[in-house]
Design a protein around this motif. Structure first.
Motif, PDB file in Angstrom:
ATOM      1  N   GLU A 337     -12.745   0.103  28.840  1.00 30.33           N
ATOM      2  CA  GLU A 337     -13.996   0.689  28.616  1.00 30.33           C
ATOM      3  C   GLU A 337     -13.963   1.553  27.309  1.00 30.33           C
ATOM      4  N   GLY A 338     -12.578   1.780  26.770  1.00 31.23           N
ATOM      5  CA  GLY A 338     -12.196   2.458  25.773  1.00 31.23           C
ATOM      6  C   GLY A 338     -12.120   4.282  26.268  1.00 31.23           C
ATOM      7  N   GLU A 339     -11.855   4.331  27.402  1.00 33.51           N
ATOM      8  CA  GLU A 339     -11.659   5.716  27.573  1.00 33.51           C
ATOM      9  C   GLU A 339      -9.975   5.831  27.485  1.00 33.51           C
ATOM     10  N   VAL A 340      -9.410   6.977  26.706  1.00 31.89           N
ATOM     11  CA  VAL A 340      -8.251   7.318  26.521  1.00 31.89           C
ATOM     12  C   VAL A 340      -7.924   8.531  27.128  1.00 31.89           C
ATOM     13  N   ARG A 341      -6.681   8.635  27.921  1.00 36.40           N
ATOM     14  CA  ARG A 341      -6.446   9.880  28.404  1.00 36.40           C
ATOM     15  C   ARG A 341      -5.011  10.337  28.058  1.00 36.40           C
ATOM     16  N   GLY A 342      -4.778  11.151  27.452  1.00 39.80           N
ATOM     17  CA  GLY A 342      -3.312  11.559  27.298  1.00 39.80           C
ATOM     18  C   GLY A 342      -2.713  12.816  28.302  1.00 39.80           C
ATOM     19  N   TYR A 343      -1.454  12.621  28.774  1.00 43.70           N
ATOM     20  CA  TYR A 343      -0.791  13.371  29.821  1.00 43.70           C
ATOM     21  C   TYR A 343       0.493  14.104  29.216  1.00 43.70           C
ATOM     22  N   LEU A 344       0.929  15.209  29.662  1.00 45.10           N
ATOM     23  CA  LEU A 344       1.852  15.985  29.291  1.00 45.10           C
ATOM     24  C   LEU A 344       2.891  15.695  30.641  1.00 45.10           C
ATOM     25  N   PRO A 345       4.221  15.898  30.570  1.00 51.50           N
ATOM     26  CA  PRO A 345       5.172  16.323  31.501  1.00 51.50           C
ATOM     27  C   PRO A 345       4.608  17.617  32.358  1.00 51.50           C
ATOM     28  N   ALA A 346       5.165  17.512  33.615  1.00 50.01           N
ATOM     29  CA  ALA A 346       4.714  18.598  34.600  1.00 50.01           C
ATOM     30  C   ALA A 346       4.845  19.919  34.019  1.00 50.01           C
ATOM     31  N   SER A 347       5.892  20.323  33.554  1.00 45.22           N
ATOM     32  CA  SER A 347       6.209  21.417  33.015  1.00 45.22           C
ATOM     33  C   SER A 347       5.559  22.127  31.975  1.00 45.22           C
ATOM     34  N   MET A 348       5.113  21.160  30.943  1.00 42.12           N
ATOM     35  CA  MET A 348       4.194  21.229  29.816  1.00 42.12           C
ATOM     36  C   MET A 348       2.875  21.346  30.197  1.00 42.12           C
ATOM     37  N   GLY A 349       2.173  20.428  31.021  1.00 46.33           N
ATOM     38  CA  GLY A 349       0.867  20.543  30.978  1.00 46.33           C
ATOM     39  C   GLY A 349       0.283  19.953  32.195  1.00 46.33           C
ATOM     40  N   MET A 350       0.874  19.298  32.969  1.00 47.91           N
ATOM     41  CA  MET A 350       0.140  18.690  34.051  1.00 47.91           C
ATOM     42  C   MET A 350      -0.015  19.574  35.402  1.00 47.91           C
ATOM     43  N   VAL A 351       0.971  20.649  35.604  1.00 52.12           N
ATOM     44  CA  VAL A 351       0.578  21.715  36.506  1.00 52.12           C
ATOM     45  C   VAL A 351       0.057  22.890  35.867  1.00 52.12           C
ATOM     46  N   SER A 352       0.626  23.329  34.962  1.00 48.48           N
ATOM     47  CA  SER A 352       0.210  24.556  34.308  1.00 48.48           C
ATOM     48  C   SER A 352      -1.211  24.226  33.534  1.00 48.48           C
ATOM     49  N   GLN A 353      -1.374  23.261  33.185  1.00 50.86           N
ATOM     50  CA  GLN A 353      -2.607  23.024  32.422  1.00 50.86           C
ATOM     51  C   GLN A 353      -3.797  22.879  33.418  1.00 50.86           C
ATOM     52  N   GLN A 354      -3.372  22.475  34.597  1.00 51.96           N
ATOM     53  CA  GLN A 354      -4.629  22.150  35.707  1.00 51.96           C
ATOM     54  C   GLN A 354      -5.205  23.844  35.861  1.00 51.96           C
ATOM     55  N   HIS A 355      -4.272  24.817  35.856  1.00 54.87           N
ATOM     56  CA  HIS A 355      -5.174  26.170  35.764  1.00 54.87           C
ATOM     57  C   HIS A 355      -5.607  26.710  34.567  1.00 54.87           C
ATOM     58  N   SER A 356      -4.982  26.378  33.388  1.00 56.93           N
ATOM     59  CA  SER A 356      -5.358  26.949  32.074  1.00 56.93           C
ATOM     60  C   SER A 356      -6.489  26.058  31.571  1.00 56.93           C
TER      61      SER A 356
END
Length: 491
Positions: A337-356
């Protein structure tokens, strides 16, 4: 191909553990463009900026370039220019192909240029396009079609090629469109990959086809062959001699050379695969996009799910690029449907970004509600399964089908109280019956008792019409619930 020692074919739902974390995207885009499954790539067409590229409706390919604007075509090439800016989004340009797109790839094809070339395949031809200059490099007819395209370099080759997999053949084209490689394979090619299959420091060509085989080529010669259970729809190099594969019947697994590490089976179809070090342990994980919209990250060592996320529609493609130009490589997943999601590795964003990325109590409440919804959905499915075995009334279903030698069979499905197991051998003027009831020992009723029992069922017996040589067998089955599970007993 022998099964690896200790390897099991495990159902998909057994692989998710309570420690599985949800993937949290670092960015999300709504492109308002349909994306065809397995037709997604990323190209650096100016040598610097990444551009998400995918096939869409109307025989077109869209190119998303948020950091760079395409140059206008030169007067000498304006007649062959195919790019035009989308009317709905200035960051998107559309490449008109004029035919249904069957394959797509981007990579460095010309060794003298430090920029990627876009190669598009259809059922009859291949187009190589210079996106930066908005001009064609070559247009070549291919009678075998182009089911899949891979840009790369084999051992002992002086330049990269565009490997095109078609109908029982693989063709390698250079940047001028000349045939520099050709070989045959057993069936229609579904997937291609380059990997060091035998750990000799040189890449071999891995070919997945519709005849259930993974073939390995050294140059144009067949080096090894692995038999699988279905068409091989995806191949992905991981590390060293390891590579992952996906089959059309829902199987996903990993090989190390010719030794299978693990495999799992899902009721959904795998659409695309990628290798990405999501937990930064130095070993790439296997990322799979499914027809159900699920994206899961599995350990390449064990096959266990480490992270996951879910789209509202089928996953179309998975690529990786530094799409925000901040020096960090992201895993990029796209839906049809044209949705695009970008993910970082865990230490960069996946765990820490969950809070930030949290917006306060509202965000935490939303996460808690999402978790409760998932638990309730699982509980509801279990309740529905249990209810199928709890009949309010005795339901009779009689299915007749003919077997060899004139045999017939009948099945009776009753409720929780119908616990009879019967086997009847019927001949002219002779009936043999054995019954077993729950809580009672085996007993053999006489013909009158059996006739009385059968009168309660909508079955009409005409034994006199059967010939003396005919032997008819009837089996009555009952489904009785026990601890929430459905059990079927038969004689």
């Amino acid at each position: 191909m022998k099964k690896a020692e200790g390897e099991q074919l495990r159902p998909l739902y057994l692989q998710s553990s309570p420690s599985t974390k949800m993937l949290v995207p670092i960015f999300t885009l709504k492109l308002n463009q349909k994306i065809f499954p397995r037709l997604v790539t990323v190209g650096h067409y100016d040598g610097k900026h990444p551009s998400l590229t995918a096939a869409t409706n109307g025989g077109k390919v869209f190119i998303h370039t948020p950091h760079h604007r395409m140059s206008s075509p030169s007067p000498s090439t304006i007649s062959t220019a195919r790019l035009s800016v989308s009317s709905s989004d200035s960051d998107i340009t559309l490449l008109s192909i004029g035919q249904h797109v069957t394959s797509l790839a981007a990579g460095k094809l010309d060794p003298e240029l430090d920029q990627d070339v876009l190669v598009v395949g259809t059922q009859t031809n291949v187009l190589a396009y210079d996106v930066e200059q908005n001009s064609e490099l070559f247009y070549k007819e291919l009678p075998d079609g182009a089911n899949t395209i891979l840009i790369g370099q084999l051992a002992d080759m002086s330049k990269p090629l565009a490997f095109v997999g078609g109908n029982c053949a693989i063709t390698g084209l250079d940047h001028e469109g000349q045939d520099s490689f050709w070989t045959v394979t057993g069936d229609n090619v579904c997937s291609l990959a380059l990997a060091d299959f035998n750990s000799d420091g040189r890449n071999e060509l891995l070919v997945g086809s519709e005849d259930y085989d993974i073939r390995v080529f050294q140059g144009d010669e067949l080096y090894a062959e692995i038999n699988e259970a279905e068409a091989v729809v995806a191949l992905c190099p991981l590390q060293g001699d390891k590579f992952s594969y996906a089959l059309a019947n829902g199987i996903v697994g990993v090989y190390s050379g010719q030794e299978r590490f693990w495999r799992i089976k899902s009721k959904h179809q795998p659409i695309c695969m990628a290798g990405f070090d999501m937990n930064e342990d130095g070993v790439p994980e296997v990322i799979t996009g499914w027809s159900s919209g699920k994206v899961d990250v599995r350990s390449s060592q064990t096959g266990n799910v480490i992270y996951k996320d879910t789209f509202s529609s089928t996953v179309a493609g998975i690529v990786q690029a530094d799409y925000r130009l901040d020096g960090k490589e992201e895993l990029i997943c796209c839906s049809v449907e044209g949705e695009v999601r970008g993910y970082l590795p865990a230490s960069m964003g996946m765990v820490s970004q969950q809070h930030s990325l949290s917006l306060g109590p509202e965000s935490k409440a939303l996460q808690e509600l999402t978790k409760r919804r998932q638990n309730l959905t699982i509980e509801l499915k279990n309740f529905e399964i249990n209810e199928k075995c709890r009949y309010r009334d005795v339901r009779t279903f009689l299915a007749f089908y003919r077997r060899r030698c004139g045999h017939l069979a009948a099945s009776l499905h009753a409720g929780p109280h119908g616990c009879c197991l019967c086997s009847i051998l019927v001949q002219v003027q002779r009936v043999q019956v054995s019954t077993q009831e729950r809580g009672l020992k085996n007993q053999t009723p006489n013909l009158r008792e059996w006739t009385s029992l059968m009168n309660d069922l909508p079955i009409h017996w005409v034994t006199t019409e059967w010939e003396r040589s005919t032997l008819c067998t009837f089996t009555i089955r009952t489904a009785t619930p026990c601890s929430g599970r459905r059990r079927t007993r038969e004689s």
